[in-house]
Scaffold this active site. Structure first.
Site, PDB file in Angstrom:
ATOM      1  N   ASP A  67      36.909  36.128  45.453  1.00 48.57           N
ATOM      2  CA  ASP A  67      37.413  34.793  45.122  1.00 48.57           C
ATOM      3  C   ASP A  67      38.662  34.843  44.252  1.00 48.57           C
ATOM      4  OD1 ASP A  67      35.651  35.783  43.096  1.00 48.57           O
ATOM      5  OD2 ASP A  67      35.396  33.783  42.261  1.00 48.57           O
ATOM      6  N   HIS A  68      39.120  36.052  43.937  1.00 48.23           N
ATOM      7  CA  HIS A  68      40.349  36.208  43.164  1.00 48.23           C
ATOM      8  C   HIS A  68      41.447  36.949  43.931  1.00 48.23           C
ATOM      9  CE1 HIS A  68      38.693  34.908  39.158  1.00 48.23           C
ATOM     10  NE2 HIS A  68      37.581  35.088  39.855  1.00 48.23           N
ATOM     11  N   HIS A 140      32.468  42.329  33.122  1.00 48.54           N
ATOM     12  CA  HIS A 140      32.097  41.537  34.294  1.00 48.54           C
ATOM     13  C   HIS A 140      31.405  42.379  35.370  1.00 48.54           C
ATOM     14  CE1 HIS A 140      32.091  38.123  36.914  1.00 48.54           C
ATOM     15  NE2 HIS A 140      32.943  38.627  37.786  1.00 48.54           N
ATOM     16  N   HIS A 269      37.290  27.994  36.497  1.00 45.70           N
ATOM     17  CA  HIS A 269      36.261  28.788  37.180  1.00 45.70           C
ATOM     18  C   HIS A 269      34.907  28.104  37.034  1.00 45.70           C
ATOM     19  CE1 HIS A 269      34.024  32.465  38.402  1.00 45.70           C
ATOM     20  NE2 HIS A 269      35.145  32.751  39.036  1.00 45.70           N
TER      21      HIS A 269
END
Length: 304
Positions: A67-68, A140, A269
């Protein structure tokens, strides 16, 4: 400068939010656009914004989750068809070079401009006369970075009113005085430009975080920032879920902004579980800790 949010959702696109991408418009300062992350559909979002791909100078990728980065190959290719000729530099975690090169090669894409790819490590990754950029690792699960942009200080402005009061005629002499030079007026007087220049103007600081749980490296990146952009995937009551999925809550982001003595916090986000009304609740939750908090929507624009 302007901060333009092209995608503000988490994980997958929704009807209201596309996935992650943020642009900084520096057209007046350096005739350039810098982009942070490039989720799927970013170039479609750009078509609905004032951004021109030909002005894109740098892309900073926080981490390699889809998604990035899934919008990156298409955007790089499209730039060739939209007048992009100047060099473009992509910064990102180790692996970003392989991803870009393989995507372009396997799709038979040919770029019309020089492309540089820099795989980053913690520390300074870019500097010139105007800006310095440093990054550091977050938490993360996958390697994820936060970026701190520091603008160089600017000379003080020329006090035109004071010069006028001294009888200095407007014209080319003002430029010399603005540069701090000593000039001789037509009437024979000597004027020192330094006496008419105000104090040095402090440069701006912008901090943009990738996805992360709370981590000790966040505070140095955020310290005294004019703007912090931070993920807020979950509301405060879901703190255990945030930890499990290695994300942050509204109040964790707000607590960081308060501790960092920042000026402005922008949340992004946002999980698709929160509709527009619920998103305002996330903002209000953060404002209880850090009052100058906003929540970004797709196409939100904030002055820097």
């Amino acid at each position: 400068m302007e901060l333009i949010f092209l995608g503000t959702g988490a994980g997958v696109p929704s009807k209201n939010r596309n996935v992650a991408s943020i642009a900084i418009s520096m057209l007046n300062e350096r005739n350039a656009i810098w982009l942070f992350d490039c989720g799927e559909g970013t170039q479609h979002q750009i078509l609905r914004s004032p951004i021109r791909l030909s002005k894109l100078e740098k892309i900073f990728i926080t981490h390699l989750h889809g998604d990035h980065i899934f919008g990156l190959p298409g955007l790089l290719s499209s730039r060739s068809f939209q007048g992009g000729e100047t060099e473009l530099t992509v910064y990102g975690p180790p692996g970003i070079a392989l991803y870009i090169k393989d995507s372009l090669e396997l799709s038979g894409s040919h770029l019309t401009y020089p492309l540089q790819i820099v795989e980053v490590e913690s520390g300074e990754i870019f500097s010139d006369k105007q800006w310095k950029v440093v990054c550091d690792e977050l938490d993360h699960g996958i390697q994820s970075f936060g970026y701190r942009l520091m603008e160089s200080a600017k000379p003080g402005s020329l006090d035109a009113a004071k010069l006028k009061a001294e009888g200095v005629p407007a014209g080319p002499l003002y430029q010399e005085l603005k540069e701090g030079k000593t000039v001789t007026l037509p009437d024979g007087r000597t004027i020192d430009g330094q006496a008419f220049i105000g104090p040095e103007q402090k440069g701006r600081i912008i901090t943009i975080f990738g996805d992360t749980r709370q981590h000790k490296n966040e505070l140095p990146l955020a310290r005294n920032a004019d703007i912090i952009v931070h993920e807020a995937t979950f509301e405060a009551s879901k703190v255990e879920m945030a930890k499990e999925y290695m994300h942050s809550t509204t109040t964790e982001a707000a607590g960081l902004a308060k501790e960092a003595d920042a000026k402005h916090l922008i949340l992004t986000h946002i999980s698709s579980r929160y509709d527009k009304e619920a998103s305002l609740g996330l903002r209000d939750e953060a404002r209880q800790i850090f009052p100058n908090t906003d929540i970004a929507e797709d196409f939100s624009v904030f002055d820097i």
